[in-house]
Design a protein around this motif. Structure first.
Motif, PDB file in Angstrom:
ATOM      1  N   TYR A   3       0.824  -1.209   0.000  1.00 29.41           N
ATOM      2  CA  TYR A   3       0.000   0.000   0.000  1.00 29.41           C
ATOM      3  C   TYR A   3       0.860   1.261   0.000  1.00 29.41           C
ATOM      4  CZ  TYR A   3      -3.618   3.314   1.455  1.00 29.41           C
ATOM      5  OH  TYR A   3      -4.488   4.386   1.521  1.00 29.41           O
ATOM      6  N   LEU A   4       1.905   1.282   0.843  1.00 34.22           N
ATOM      7  CA  LEU A   4       2.759   2.468   0.911  1.00 34.22           C
ATOM      8  C   LEU A   4       3.448   2.704  -0.426  1.00 34.22           C
ATOM      9  CD1 LEU A   4       4.082   4.784   2.428  1.00 34.22           C
ATOM     10  CD2 LEU A   4       5.769   3.161   3.331  1.00 34.22           C
ATOM     11  N   VAL A  69      -2.205  12.949   1.111  1.00 32.08           N
ATOM     12  CA  VAL A  69      -1.217  11.869   1.273  1.00 32.08           C
ATOM     13  C   VAL A  69       0.211  12.293   0.964  1.00 32.08           C
ATOM     14  CG1 VAL A  69      -2.959  10.134   0.747  1.00 32.08           C
ATOM     15  CG2 VAL A  69      -1.461  10.949  -1.078  1.00 32.08           C
ATOM     16  N   ARG A  70       0.392  13.371   0.187  1.00 38.32           N
ATOM     17  CA  ARG A  70       1.764  13.737  -0.189  1.00 38.32           C
ATOM     18  C   ARG A  70       2.609  14.018   1.053  1.00 38.32           C
ATOM     19  NH1 ARG A  70       2.794  17.382  -5.191  1.00 38.32           N
ATOM     20  NH2 ARG A  70       1.073  18.566  -4.309  1.00 38.32           N
ATOM     21  N   SER A  71       2.093  14.809   1.979  1.00 36.40           N
ATOM     22  CA  SER A  71       2.876  15.134   3.173  1.00 36.40           C
ATOM     23  C   SER A  71       3.119  13.897   4.032  1.00 36.40           C
ATOM     24  CB  SER A  71       2.169  16.213   3.994  1.00 36.40           C
ATOM     25  OG  SER A  71       0.895  15.773   4.417  1.00 36.40           O
ATOM     26  N   ILE A  76       7.092   9.899   6.052  1.00 35.05           N
ATOM     27  CA  ILE A  76       7.555   8.518   6.204  1.00 35.05           C
ATOM     28  C   ILE A  76       8.924   8.345   5.554  1.00 35.05           C
ATOM     29  CG2 ILE A  76       7.117   6.115   5.539  1.00 35.05           C
ATOM     30  CD1 ILE A  76       4.124   6.735   5.804  1.00 35.05           C
ATOM     31  N   ASP A  77       9.077   8.877   4.340  1.00 33.24           N
ATOM     32  CA  ASP A  77      10.363   8.775   3.643  1.00 33.24           C
ATOM     33  C   ASP A  77      11.456   9.524   4.389  1.00 33.24           C
ATOM     34  OD1 ASP A  77       9.211   7.235   1.707  1.00 33.24           O
ATOM     35  OD2 ASP A  77       8.997   8.855   0.239  1.00 33.24           O
ATOM     36  N   ASP A  78      11.081  10.636   5.014  1.00 34.17           N
ATOM     37  CA  ASP A  78      12.047  11.422   5.769  1.00 34.17           C
ATOM     38  C   ASP A  78      12.548  10.628   6.973  1.00 34.17           C
ATOM     39  OD1 ASP A  78      13.452  13.827   5.745  1.00 34.17           O
ATOM     40  OD2 ASP A  78      12.199  14.675   7.326  1.00 34.17           O
ATOM     41  N   VAL A  79      11.641   9.981   7.669  1.00 33.40           N
ATOM     42  CA  VAL A  79      12.017   9.175   8.836  1.00 33.40           C
ATOM     43  C   VAL A  79      12.875   8.000   8.407  1.00 33.40           C
ATOM     44  CG1 VAL A  79      11.132   7.673  10.652  1.00 33.40           C
ATOM     45  CG2 VAL A  79      10.013   9.854  10.203  1.00 33.40           C
ATOM     46  N   ILE A 270      18.159  24.015  -0.238  1.00 40.43           N
ATOM     47  CA  ILE A 270      18.917  22.869  -0.699  1.00 40.43           C
ATOM     48  C   ILE A 270      17.915  21.944  -1.381  1.00 40.43           C
ATOM     49  CG2 ILE A 270      18.724  21.706   1.547  1.00 40.43           C
ATOM     50  CD1 ILE A 270      21.740  21.467  -0.820  1.00 40.43           C
ATOM     51  N   ALA A 271      18.183  21.594  -2.635  1.00 38.35           N
ATOM     52  CA  ALA A 271      17.262  20.781  -3.428  1.00 38.35           C
ATOM     53  C   ALA A 271      17.896  19.425  -3.727  1.00 38.35           C
ATOM     54  CB  ALA A 271      16.913  21.499  -4.729  1.00 38.35           C
ATOM     55  N   TYR A 272      17.079  18.379  -3.648  1.00 39.43           N
ATOM     56  CA  TYR A 272      17.566  17.030  -3.933  1.00 39.43           C
ATOM     57  C   TYR A 272      16.427  16.206  -4.520  1.00 39.43           C
ATOM     58  CZ  TYR A 272      15.722  16.855   0.853  1.00 39.43           C
ATOM     59  OH  TYR A 272      14.939  17.020   1.975  1.00 39.43           O
ATOM     60  N   GLY A 273      16.769  15.049  -5.047  1.00 42.46           N
ATOM     61  CA  GLY A 273      15.817  14.303  -5.860  1.00 42.46           C
ATOM     62  C   GLY A 273      14.690  13.633  -5.125  1.00 42.46           C
ATOM     63  N   SER A 274      14.942  13.098  -3.942  1.00 40.97           N
ATOM     64  CA  SER A 274      13.904  12.348  -3.244  1.00 40.97           C
ATOM     65  C   SER A 274      14.266  12.206  -1.783  1.00 40.97           C
ATOM     66  CB  SER A 274      13.745  10.955  -3.861  1.00 40.97           C
ATOM     67  OG  SER A 274      12.858  10.157  -3.110  1.00 40.97           O
ATOM     68  N   ARG A 275      13.260  12.163  -0.937  1.00 42.31           N
ATOM     69  CA  ARG A 275      13.509  11.925   0.484  1.00 42.31           C
ATOM     70  C   ARG A 275      13.840  10.451   0.738  1.00 42.31           C
ATOM     71  NH1 ARG A 275      11.183  16.031   3.835  1.00 42.31           N
ATOM     72  NH2 ARG A 275      10.021  17.562   2.640  1.00 42.31           N
ATOM     73  N   ARG A 276      13.359   9.586  -0.171  1.00 39.67           N
ATOM     74  CA  ARG A 276      13.521   8.154   0.013  1.00 39.67           C
ATOM     75  C   ARG A 276      14.850   7.703  -0.583  1.00 39.67           C
ATOM     76  NH1 ARG A 276      11.081   3.368  -2.596  1.00 39.67           N
ATOM     77  NH2 ARG A 276      10.896   1.763  -0.994  1.00 39.67           N
TER      78      ARG A 276
END
Length: 314
Positions: A3-4, A69-71, A76-79, A270-276
């Protein structure tokens, strides 16, 4: 289907407007991406995306769902990213793009401390005069103004604000006689940074200058350091980040003009591609910049000597 992972895929497709591009970024096939979103729609019993042969757009239900759901996915990806980074030692090359020379002086000081803390990371700083693409340029991250128009797939985190300052060389100060308000600047030469990669609507300093001194003679360069050097050479009044000219003000190579006029401040992101699955060296840089973003240290007070020097030439 997980699901995630379906939520992640839906958010990525919505941001990019393409199943193919989302699949590429998530490193899965287009078929897997399609099934992932389809399973989510089946679970919710609602169509989230409207597909045509040329585009993918959000339905009304999709827009409402994305807003919620975006936030959650980002948190979750940040953690997850933080936990992974904590178990890996930051190391390797860190390719960092910098928009023009925005925040260059401030960045140099921070990178010195960052390198001392993470000696196994080798920073490579590339100043970009044109548009910045993390993917095409193979950059791990980019330092830009907070108004830079990044694509939706890029995460941009503002970590500091830089006060701006109107300054001129002592050799240009005689031209500043009688300057008491912004309107008086119209008869002077104004020096400013202009990044060709962004339009005026995304350039806070240019918008401010165009609004307040539209009829002055404007000399622009796509390097803040070049603008600084032109100001020191006495070519005009410059609008620059105060942190970039801290030493020049201290050494009186530059003096403030209209020091009590309210000026815009520029945010640094600071910009980057993904938190995950963020690489440990990038995660370490992001956390480091946020940790060291002391706003007060980016503000340079007006000294009595500066005001006296200006007054002596009135």
């Amino acid at each position: 289907m997980d699901y995630l992972q379906s939520l992640r895929m839906f958010v990525k497709v919505a941001e990019l407007g393409s199943f193919t591009n989302a699949a590429d970024q998530m490193k899965v096939s287009s078929a897997v991406a399609t099934r992932s979103v389809a399973s989510l729609e089946e679970r919710l019993d609602a169509r989230l995306l409207q597909r045509t042969t040329r585009s993918v757009t959000l339905t009304e239900a999709g827009r409402l769902f994305l807003d919620r759901v975006r936030s959650i996915v980002e948190e979750i990806d940040d953690v997850e990213g933080g936990l992974l980074a904590a178990t890996h030692i930051p190391a390797g090359t860190l390719r960092l793009a910098v928009q023009g020379s925005v925040g260059a002086g401030y960045l140099a000081k921070l990178l010195s401390t960052y390198s001392a803390r993470y000696p196994h990371v080798v920073p490579q700083v590339i100043f970009a005069d044109g548009p910045i693409s993390l993917v095409e340029g193979r950059f791990d991250a980019a330092l830009t103004s907070d108004t830079y128009p990044h694509p939706g797939s890029v995460v941009a985190r503002t970590f500091a604000r830089l006060d701006m300052a109107l300054v001129a060389s002592p050799r240009y100060v005689p031209n500043v006689r009688g300057i008491t308000e912004l309107a008086d600047l119209e008869r002077l030469v104004i020096l400013s940074h202009e990044d060709g990669a962004t339009s005026a609507e995304h350039d806070l300093a240019r918008r401010w200058l165009d609004a307040n001194v539209p009829h002055a003679t404007h000399v622009r360069a796509n390097s803040s350091d070049m603008v600084r050097r032109m100001a020191i050479e006495g070519m005009g009044v410059a609008l620059l980040p105060a942190a970039l000219i801290d030493d020049d003000l201290h050494e009186r190579a530059l003096l403030r003009v209209l020091p009590h006029v309210a000026l815009p401040s520029m945010g640094l992101s600071i910009a980057y591609g993904s938190r995950r699955n963020l690489a440990p060296n990038v995660r370490a840089l992001v956390d480091f910049l946020v940790e060291h973003s002391a706003y007060d240290s980016l503000k340079v007070p007006v000294s009595g000597q500066e005001e006296a020097a200006l007054a002596a030439n009135d």
